[in-house]
Design a protein around this motif. Sequence first.
Motif, PDB file in Angstrom:
ATOM      1  N   TRP A 140      41.620  50.109  21.868  1.00  0.00           N
ATOM      2  CA  TRP A 140      41.895  48.770  22.794  1.00  0.00           C
ATOM      3  C   TRP A 140      41.402  49.133  23.974  1.00  0.00           C
ATOM      4  N   TRP A 141      41.156  50.177  24.664  1.00  0.00           N
ATOM      5  CA  TRP A 141      40.603  50.550  25.821  1.00  0.00           C
ATOM      6  C   TRP A 141      39.300  49.985  25.833  1.00  0.00           C
ATOM      7  N   LYS A 142      38.534  50.055  24.917  1.00  0.00           N
ATOM      8  CA  LYS A 142      36.948  49.912  24.632  1.00  0.00           C
ATOM      9  C   LYS A 142      36.914  48.206  24.709  1.00  0.00           C
ATOM     10  N   ARG A 143      38.001  47.664  23.540  1.00  0.00           N
ATOM     11  CA  ARG A 143      37.781  46.533  23.289  1.00  0.00           C
ATOM     12  C   ARG A 143      38.040  45.410  24.647  1.00  0.00           C
ATOM     13  N   LEU A 144      38.969  45.925  25.288  1.00  0.00           N
ATOM     14  CA  LEU A 144      39.607  45.129  26.428  1.00  0.00           C
ATOM     15  C   LEU A 144      38.557  45.313  27.712  1.00  0.00           C
ATOM     16  N   VAL A 145      38.233  46.547  27.793  1.00  0.00           N
ATOM     17  CA  VAL A 145      37.237  46.554  28.976  1.00  0.00           C
ATOM     18  C   VAL A 145      36.006  45.884  28.895  1.00  0.00           C
ATOM     19  N   HIS A 146      35.560  45.944  27.294  1.00  0.00           N
ATOM     20  CA  HIS A 146      34.147  45.210  27.154  1.00  0.00           C
ATOM     21  C   HIS A 146      34.404  43.836  27.091  1.00  0.00           C
ATOM     22  N   GLY A 147      35.524  43.301  26.805  1.00  0.00           N
ATOM     23  CA  GLY A 147      35.817  41.701  26.738  1.00  0.00           C
ATOM     24  C   GLY A 147      36.101  41.004  27.880  1.00  0.00           C
ATOM     25  N   ALA A 148      36.758  41.786  28.991  1.00  0.00           N
ATOM     26  CA  ALA A 148      37.178  41.304  30.254  1.00  0.00           C
ATOM     27  C   ALA A 148      36.116  40.835  30.888  1.00  0.00           C
ATOM     28  N   ASP A 149      36.394  39.531  31.592  1.00  0.00           N
ATOM     29  CA  ASP A 149      35.402  38.825  32.476  1.00  0.00           C
ATOM     30  C   ASP A 149      35.235  39.487  33.842  1.00  0.00           C
ATOM     31  N   TYR A 150      36.248  40.205  34.345  1.00  0.00           N
ATOM     32  CA  TYR A 150      36.385  40.777  35.741  1.00  0.00           C
ATOM     33  C   TYR A 150      37.385  41.972  35.373  1.00  0.00           C
ATOM     34  N   ILE A 151      37.363  43.050  36.195  1.00  0.00           N
ATOM     35  CA  ILE A 151      38.029  44.303  36.111  1.00  0.00           C
ATOM     36  C   ILE A 151      38.443  44.469  37.445  1.00  0.00           C
ATOM     37  N   GLN A 152      39.780  44.694  37.667  1.00  0.00           N
ATOM     38  CA  GLN A 152      40.432  45.168  39.007  1.00  0.00           C
ATOM     39  C   GLN A 152      40.988  46.468  38.565  1.00  0.00           C
ATOM     40  N   ALA A 153      40.419  47.597  39.265  1.00  0.00           N
ATOM     41  CA  ALA A 153      41.058  48.844  39.003  1.00  0.00           C
ATOM     42  C   ALA A 153      41.622  49.354  40.261  1.00  0.00           C
ATOM     43  N   ILE A 154      42.967  50.319  40.036  1.00  0.00           N
ATOM     44  CA  ILE A 154      43.765  50.449  41.332  1.00  0.00           C
ATOM     45  C   ILE A 154      43.001  52.018  41.818  1.00  0.00           C
ATOM     46  N   SER A 155      42.043  52.495  41.409  1.00  0.00           N
ATOM     47  CA  SER A 155      41.395  53.595  42.087  1.00  0.00           C
ATOM     48  C   SER A 155      39.981  53.730  41.362  1.00  0.00           C
ATOM     49  N   SER A 156      39.357  54.660  42.357  1.00  0.00           N
ATOM     50  CA  SER A 156      37.624  54.757  41.873  1.00  0.00           C
ATOM     51  C   SER A 156      37.688  55.577  40.285  1.00  0.00           C
ATOM     52  N   PHE A 376      41.165  36.783  42.485  1.00  0.00           N
ATOM     53  CA  PHE A 376      41.350  35.789  41.562  1.00  0.00           C
ATOM     54  C   PHE A 376      40.405  34.739  41.722  1.00  0.00           C
ATOM     55  N   THR A 377      39.866  34.341  42.960  1.00  0.00           N
ATOM     56  CA  THR A 377      38.786  33.276  43.081  1.00  0.00           C
ATOM     57  C   THR A 377      37.530  33.829  42.426  1.00  0.00           C
ATOM     58  N   GLU A 378      37.093  34.925  42.724  1.00  0.00           N
ATOM     59  CA  GLU A 378      35.694  35.375  42.067  1.00  0.00           C
ATOM     60  C   GLU A 378      36.040  35.421  40.548  1.00  0.00           C
ATOM     61  N   ALA A 379      37.163  36.086  40.037  1.00  0.00           N
ATOM     62  CA  ALA A 379      37.229  36.023  38.680  1.00  0.00           C
ATOM     63  C   ALA A 379      37.492  34.652  38.046  1.00  0.00           C
ATOM     64  N   SER A 380      38.084  33.492  38.511  1.00  0.00           N
ATOM     65  CA  SER A 380      38.256  32.345  38.005  1.00  0.00           C
ATOM     66  C   SER A 380      36.870  31.759  37.942  1.00  0.00           C
ATOM     67  N   LEU A 381      35.918  32.059  38.650  1.00  0.00           N
ATOM     68  CA  LEU A 381      34.516  31.396  38.550  1.00  0.00           C
ATOM     69  C   LEU A 381      33.568  31.965  37.547  1.00  0.00           C
ATOM     70  N   GLN A 382      34.053  33.142  36.985  1.00  0.00           N
ATOM     71  CA  GLN A 382      33.061  33.753  36.038  1.00  0.00           C
ATOM     72  C   GLN A 382      33.181  33.073  34.591  1.00  0.00           C
ATOM     73  N   HIS A 383      31.880  33.002  34.177  1.00  0.00           N
ATOM     74  CA  HIS A 383      31.680  32.625  32.693  1.00  0.00           C
ATOM     75  C   HIS A 383      32.216  33.538  31.742  1.00  0.00           C
ATOM     76  N   PRO A 384      33.098  33.035  30.808  1.00  0.00           N
ATOM     77  CA  PRO A 384      33.892  33.812  29.863  1.00  0.00           C
ATOM     78  C   PRO A 384      32.894  34.648  29.089  1.00  0.00           C
ATOM     79  N   GLN A 385      33.177  35.898  28.797  1.00  0.00           N
ATOM     80  CA  GLN A 385      32.314  36.712  27.929  1.00  0.00           C
ATOM     81  C   GLN A 385      32.840  36.427  26.343  1.00  0.00           C
ATOM     82  N   VAL A 386      31.939  36.361  25.653  1.00  0.00           N
ATOM     83  CA  VAL A 386      32.146  36.155  24.202  1.00  0.00           C
ATOM     84  C   VAL A 386      32.215  37.437  23.490  1.00  0.00           C
TER      85      VAL A 386
END
Length: 386
Positions: A140-156, A376-386
């Motif tokens: 699920w890590w691979k599926r969700l990371v690959h499927g997300a349109d924008y990722i916010q991580a709390i650390s490098s 939120f502003t940048e992510a909402s403007l992304q074209h959803p990944q398929v």
Amino acid sequence: MRQILVFSSAYYPAVGGAEIALAEIMRRTSDEYVYTMLTHRMNRNLSPHEFVHGVEVWRLGWGTKFDRLFVFPLLAFWKARKLLRRRHFDLMWAMMVSYASIGAYFCKLMTTSPPLLLTLQEGDPEQHLDRGKLGLLGFWWKRLVHGADYIQAISSYLADRAVSLGARGRVVIVPNGVDVEHFSRPSDVSVAQRYRAFFQITPEQRVVVTASRLVPKNAVDVIIRAIALLPQQYRLLIMGDGPQRPALEILAKNLQIEERISFVGTLTHAELPDALHVGSVFVRPSRSEGLGNAFLESMAAGLPVVATKIGGIADFLTDGHTGLVVSVDDPRDVAQKIERLFNDKKLYQSIQDNGLALVKQHYSWDSIAEQMQRVFTEASLQHPQV
């Protein structure tokens, strides 16, 4: 106002790093966004639908472990599908690689949905993230990371992990924050005195504190072994609870230092600052860490920290400047660094001042909320990944 559909496996009244982050960010951005939360119904006494601090919360399931593990992702998908048909949402926000986030992923696959923002907060060891839950966690890590349109991580560390797993959307780093005012306020003297009296702490004793869930990754066993190497005047207060507590109590007894180790148990967010102020140094030689809010909270409380430079800790810990770095699984190194802080007052004051300045400048929740508004502003403007 723009609307965000939030997926989180836990929420109020559960209180952890992710839940605090959600609450703090949503509260500070409520003039710009309307939030609808989908979460698991942790027990049957909780209302399935209510408003909590202005956030509409839908609790799904019947309050059992079985439905959390096997049914909740489908319930989250089904409820989200119905809400998406009835209302316009600008963004879906999934908190961590979790059961709730799987529901958000199904929405992307099976419905016309807004972009998906995935927040990465995990602090578990790499081996668990890759192979935990019979390998399903890594899947699920691979599926969700690959499927997300924008990722916010709390650390490098977590951002790099997302990139290595094939993230297709933009990956940005916005850490968790700290309620600086809450943790830096002067300690309630009467409360501190009660703690000291209850745990029989005398004025000449040197008190070390740690706060964490008592699980192997937080290496509380290493701190106990370090205390055993230090003179009798050193005491350790352990705040938090977890499955490792019986084994840790046995370890302290076997090392014949049980009278110098105090298990405080679980404290509320409101109680934590006064308890931290009983100590002079905060120690947690973690074996893995996504970020480590407890370190930042201790810095805000004016305590120098001793820590490993593992995972997300590297983002804020500079040896000799904002804390002291120790090696993983090295009680002798931990003992030496603790003693160094108590014996070198100039170093102690310098690290104390630098730590507080760091959290004020980079980790206040007001600053984090502003950064998340841009996300939120940048992510909402992304074209959803398929």
